[in-house]
Design a protein around this motif. Structure first.
Motif, PDB file in Angstrom:
ATOM      1  N   ASP A   1     -17.887  -0.390   1.939  1.00  0.00           N
ATOM      2  CA  ASP A   1     -16.866   0.344   2.689  1.00  0.00           C
ATOM      3  C   ASP A   1     -17.310   1.801   2.755  1.00  0.00           C
ATOM      4  O   ASP A   1     -17.242   2.534   1.772  1.00  0.00           O
ATOM      5  CB  ASP A   1     -15.542   0.159   1.938  1.00  0.00           C
TER       6      ASP A   1
ATOM      7  N   PHE B   1     -10.724   1.313  -4.018  1.00  0.00           N
ATOM      8  CA  PHE B   1      -9.734   1.581  -2.972  1.00  0.00           C
ATOM      9  C   PHE B   1      -8.568   0.591  -3.112  1.00  0.00           C
ATOM     10  O   PHE B   1      -8.782  -0.614  -3.290  1.00  0.00           O
ATOM     11  CB  PHE B   1     -10.402   1.461  -1.602  1.00  0.00           C
TER      12      PHE B   1
ATOM     13  N   ALA C   1     -16.458   0.636  -2.236  1.00  0.00           N
ATOM     14  CA  ALA C   1     -16.295   1.840  -1.410  1.00  0.00           C
ATOM     15  C   ALA C   1     -17.333   2.846  -1.871  1.00  0.00           C
ATOM     16  O   ALA C   1     -17.408   3.182  -3.048  1.00  0.00           O
ATOM     17  CB  ALA C   1     -14.893   2.415  -1.549  1.00  0.00           C
TER      18      ALA C   1
ATOM     19  N   GLY D   1      -8.342   0.266  12.721  1.00  0.00           N
ATOM     20  CA  GLY D   1      -8.717   0.917  11.463  1.00  0.00           C
ATOM     21  C   GLY D   1      -9.688   0.014  10.728  1.00  0.00           C
ATOM     22  O   GLY D   1      -9.786  -1.192  11.024  1.00  0.00           O
ATOM     23  N   SER D   2     -10.429   0.582   9.783  1.00  0.00           N
ATOM     24  CA  SER D   2     -11.305  -0.296   8.995  1.00  0.00           C
ATOM     25  C   SER D   2     -10.459  -1.191   8.099  1.00  0.00           C
ATOM     26  O   SER D   2     -10.901  -2.229   7.622  1.00  0.00           O
ATOM     27  CB  SER D   2     -12.324   0.510   8.187  1.00  0.00           C
ATOM     28  N   ASP D   3      -9.223  -0.788   7.901  1.00  0.00           N
ATOM     29  CA  ASP D   3      -8.283  -1.589   7.127  1.00  0.00           C
ATOM     30  C   ASP D   3      -8.221  -3.044   7.621  1.00  0.00           C
ATOM     31  O   ASP D   3      -8.288  -3.983   6.830  1.00  0.00           O
ATOM     32  CB  ASP D   3      -6.916  -0.926   7.259  1.00  0.00           C
TER      33      ASP D   3
ATOM     34  N   TYR E   1      -8.054  -3.144  -1.658  1.00  0.00           N
ATOM     35  CA  TYR E   1      -8.814  -4.340  -2.044  1.00  0.00           C
ATOM     36  C   TYR E   1      -7.959  -5.406  -2.738  1.00  0.00           C
ATOM     37  O   TYR E   1      -8.048  -6.587  -2.382  1.00  0.00           O
ATOM     38  CB  TYR E   1     -10.036  -3.979  -2.899  1.00  0.00           C
TER      39      TYR E   1
ATOM     40  N   ARG F   1      -6.157   4.720  14.820  1.00  0.00           N
ATOM     41  CA  ARG F   1      -6.426   3.464  14.120  1.00  0.00           C
ATOM     42  C   ARG F   1      -7.668   2.743  14.670  1.00  0.00           C
ATOM     43  O   ARG F   1      -7.581   1.693  15.311  1.00  0.00           O
ATOM     44  CB  ARG F   1      -5.209   2.516  14.176  1.00  0.00           C
TER      45      ARG F   1
ATOM     46  N   ALA G   1     -16.107   4.411   4.512  1.00  0.00           N
ATOM     47  CA  ALA G   1     -15.122   5.253   5.208  1.00  0.00           C
ATOM     48  C   ALA G   1     -15.494   6.741   5.159  1.00  0.00           C
ATOM     49  O   ALA G   1     -15.141   7.500   6.061  1.00  0.00           O
ATOM     50  CB  ALA G   1     -13.730   5.043   4.615  1.00  0.00           C
ATOM     51  N   TYR G   2     -16.225   7.140   4.105  1.00  0.00           N
ATOM     52  CA  TYR G   2     -16.555   8.569   3.925  1.00  0.00           C
ATOM     53  C   TYR G   2     -18.055   8.830   4.052  1.00  0.00           C
ATOM     54  O   TYR G   2     -18.530   9.896   3.664  1.00  0.00           O
ATOM     55  CB  TYR G   2     -16.051   9.045   2.553  1.00  0.00           C
TER      56      TYR G   2
ATOM     57  N   ASN H   1     -12.859   5.927  -2.847  1.00  0.00           N
ATOM     58  CA  ASN H   1     -11.552   6.576  -2.849  1.00  0.00           C
ATOM     59  C   ASN H   1     -10.702   5.843  -3.883  1.00  0.00           C
ATOM     60  O   ASN H   1     -10.598   4.624  -3.783  1.00  0.00           O
ATOM     61  CB  ASN H   1     -10.926   6.444  -1.450  1.00  0.00           C
TER      62      ASN H   1
ATOM     63  N   TYR I   1       0.851  -1.201   0.000  1.00  0.00           N
ATOM     64  CA  TYR I   1       0.000   0.000   0.000  1.00  0.00           C
ATOM     65  C   TYR I   1       0.882   1.245   0.000  1.00  0.00           C
ATOM     66  O   TYR I   1       1.878   1.319   0.713  1.00  0.00           O
ATOM     67  CB  TYR I   1      -0.880  -0.017   1.254  1.00  0.00           C
TER      68      TYR I   1
ATOM     69  N   SER J   1     -11.135   7.434  11.128  1.00  0.00           N
ATOM     70  CA  SER J   1      -9.958   8.111  10.564  1.00  0.00           C
ATOM     71  C   SER J   1     -10.286   9.353   9.764  1.00  0.00           C
ATOM     72  O   SER J   1      -9.411  10.175   9.517  1.00  0.00           O
ATOM     73  CB  SER J   1      -9.191   7.151   9.647  1.00  0.00           C
ATOM     74  N   LYS J   2     -11.526   9.479   9.313  1.00  0.00           N
ATOM     75  CA  LYS J   2     -11.848  10.573   8.393  1.00  0.00           C
ATOM     76  C   LYS J   2     -12.597  11.675   9.141  1.00  0.00           C
ATOM     77  O   LYS J   2     -11.989  12.526   9.733  1.00  0.00           O
ATOM     78  CB  LYS J   2     -12.635  10.014   7.197  1.00  0.00           C
TER      79      LYS J   2
ATOM     80  N   LEU K   1     -11.334  -4.895   6.500  1.00  0.00           N
ATOM     81  CA  LEU K   1     -11.373  -5.238   5.073  1.00  0.00           C
ATOM     82  C   LEU K   1     -10.543  -6.507   4.832  1.00  0.00           C
ATOM     83  O   LEU K   1     -10.960  -7.416   4.104  1.00  0.00           O
ATOM     84  CB  LEU K   1     -10.827  -4.078   4.230  1.00  0.00           C
TER      85      LEU K   1
ATOM     86  N   THR L   1     -15.091   4.060   9.685  1.00  0.00           N
ATOM     87  CA  THR L   1     -13.805   4.408  10.293  1.00  0.00           C
ATOM     88  C   THR L   1     -13.889   5.680  11.127  1.00  0.00           C
ATOM     89  O   THR L   1     -14.757   6.528  10.888  1.00  0.00           O
ATOM     90  CB  THR L   1     -12.724   4.587   9.198  1.00  0.00           C
TER      91      THR L   1
END
Ligand SMILES: Cc1ncc(COP(=O)(O)O)c(C=O)c1O
Length: 376
Positions: free
Chosen positions: A197, A123, A166, A97-99, A126, A238, A199-200, A170, A27, A229-230, A102, A227
């Motif tokens: 996902d 994203f 997502a 994190g949502s990471d 994936y 995290r 995240a936003y 993203n 990543y 994180s945003k 996933l 998440t």
């Protein structure tokens, strides 16, 4: 030689990685410095320009000493999320994190010989999540950089086990509404896990919600990830979470890290959930600044800068004129700003810019104007 002493294959001089792990390209995170290592204003990782809720910052100060393990089940935080969203906390699983979520969603439901499907320009985690569990990542074609439900459905094969979407996406910012998401879900076999996902999602106006929470509550094969994180401004802590059918949440709980949200993460996350005023303010700020930035780009006339429609806290700009995305990226860096140029994701013609403070967006817009006019 007897059979028992015959080696199955020649021994290696060093540990051999699984071939599907060796195929992974790590990543690439958003940078915070320029080419010379100088710190820059960071608009490359979609963090919250307003920072973190003051209540969350205060909660960190009163967290007990780090010698103690955190609550392995993040109970208070799950209860708070359950109250806020009207979800049974038993159907919420936390992640680093949502990471993490996933990855373990792919790992729990796909493996060698299976396929994990997502849209082109999805994203970038994936394909890593797919390969990490030995599955094959499959990309469906996009429609003008956005999600094409028909193309996704057409790309499903008997080997498909997980679909990642997502929403908003993203790096494109694209979004599909409730009807399209329902159509995607209805077109998938019930044995395929659809991971939405989000995240936003908090940046999307409530009336435009995609209905994924409802699908996660009422069907057997939809998992929603979120998440801190945003919009919550807690990327450094995290913290992610997911909700879905009990059977799916149960599997994720079996393989997640045992103490996967830190003490400070749980305390700050709880205070942040309880400070929805900060979330509302962040969403309002983003809406206003994104609209102002897009209008500033439109005012550049026909310099070939096309902002793609975004429902998130960033805008992806396609460069089709004399000013290239790379030149804009370098020019913005010279002006003190790091943004996200994406040649590694097949988008060398695009630059993703996180929505920052009004002052930062003024500089970005003015710099793009100067660069575009000079490139003529
Ligand atoms: C679409 C999307 N999903 C998930 C994540 C992961 O976020 P985190 O692991 O910080 O929760 C990101 C981060 O950029 C993202 O853009």
């Amino acid at each position: 030689m007897t059979e028992s002493t015959t080696p199955l294959s020649a021994p290696s001089a060093r540990p051999q990685p699984k071939p599907w792990i060796a195929q992974i390209h790590a990543y690439v995170p958003g940078k915070s410095t320029g080419l010379d290592g100088k710190p820059l204003v960071k608009l490359s990782a979609n963090e919250n320009p307003l920072g973190t809720s003051a209540a969350a910052v205060a909660a960190r100060a009163t967290t007990p000493g780090a010698a103690l393990y955190p609550d392995p089940d993040s109970k208070d935080l799950r209860n708070a999320l359950g109250r806020l969203h009207g979800i049974d906390p038993a159907r919420i699983v936390m992640g680093t994190g949502s990471d993490e979520l996933l990855h373990i969603a792919a790992q729990a439901f796909a493996g060698v010989g299976d396929e994990v499907l997502f849209v082109r320009y999805g994203f970038s985690v994936y394909p890593i999540a797919a390969r990490r569990c030995g599955a094959t990542p499959v990309e469906a074609p996009d429609v003008d950089y956005g999600t094409d439900v028909d193309a996704l459905l057409a790309a499903v094969t008997e080997r498909t086990r997980v679909v990642f979407l997502a929403n908003p996406n993203n790096p494109t910012g694209s979004y599909i509404g409730r009807a399209e998401l329902a159509r995607l879900h209805a077109g998938l076999r019930p044995d395929i896990l659809l991971v939405v996902d989000q995240a936003y999602a908090e940046y999307v106006a409530p009336e435009d919600a995609d209905g994924a929470f409802e699908l996660a509550r009422t069907t057997d094969n939809v998992l929603v990830t979120r998440t801190f994180s945003k919009i919550y401004g807690l990327a450094g802590e995290r913290i992610g979470w997911a909700t879905g059918p009990e059977a799916v949440v149960d599997m994720l709980n079996r393989i997640r890290g045992p103490f996967n949200v830190s003490l400070t993460g749980q305390a700050m996350g709880l205070a942040a959930v309880e400070d929805q005023a900060f979330v509302q303010a962040s969403a309002a700020h983003n809406r206003a600044e994104r609209a102002r930035f897009v209008a500033a780009l439109a005012a550049l006339g026909n310099h070939g800068l096309r902002p793609l429609p975004s429902e998130a806290n960033f805008v992806l700009i396609e460069f089709t004129g004399a000013l290239t995305a790379e030149a804009a990226y370098l020019g913005l860096m010279e002006a003190g700003y790091i943004t996200r140029w994406l040649p590694g994701q097949g988008l060398p013609q695009c630059l993703r810019i996180t929505i920052g403070t009004p002052a930062q967006m003024d500089v970005i817009a003015a710099t793009l104007r100067r660069l575009a006019e000079a490139a003529r």
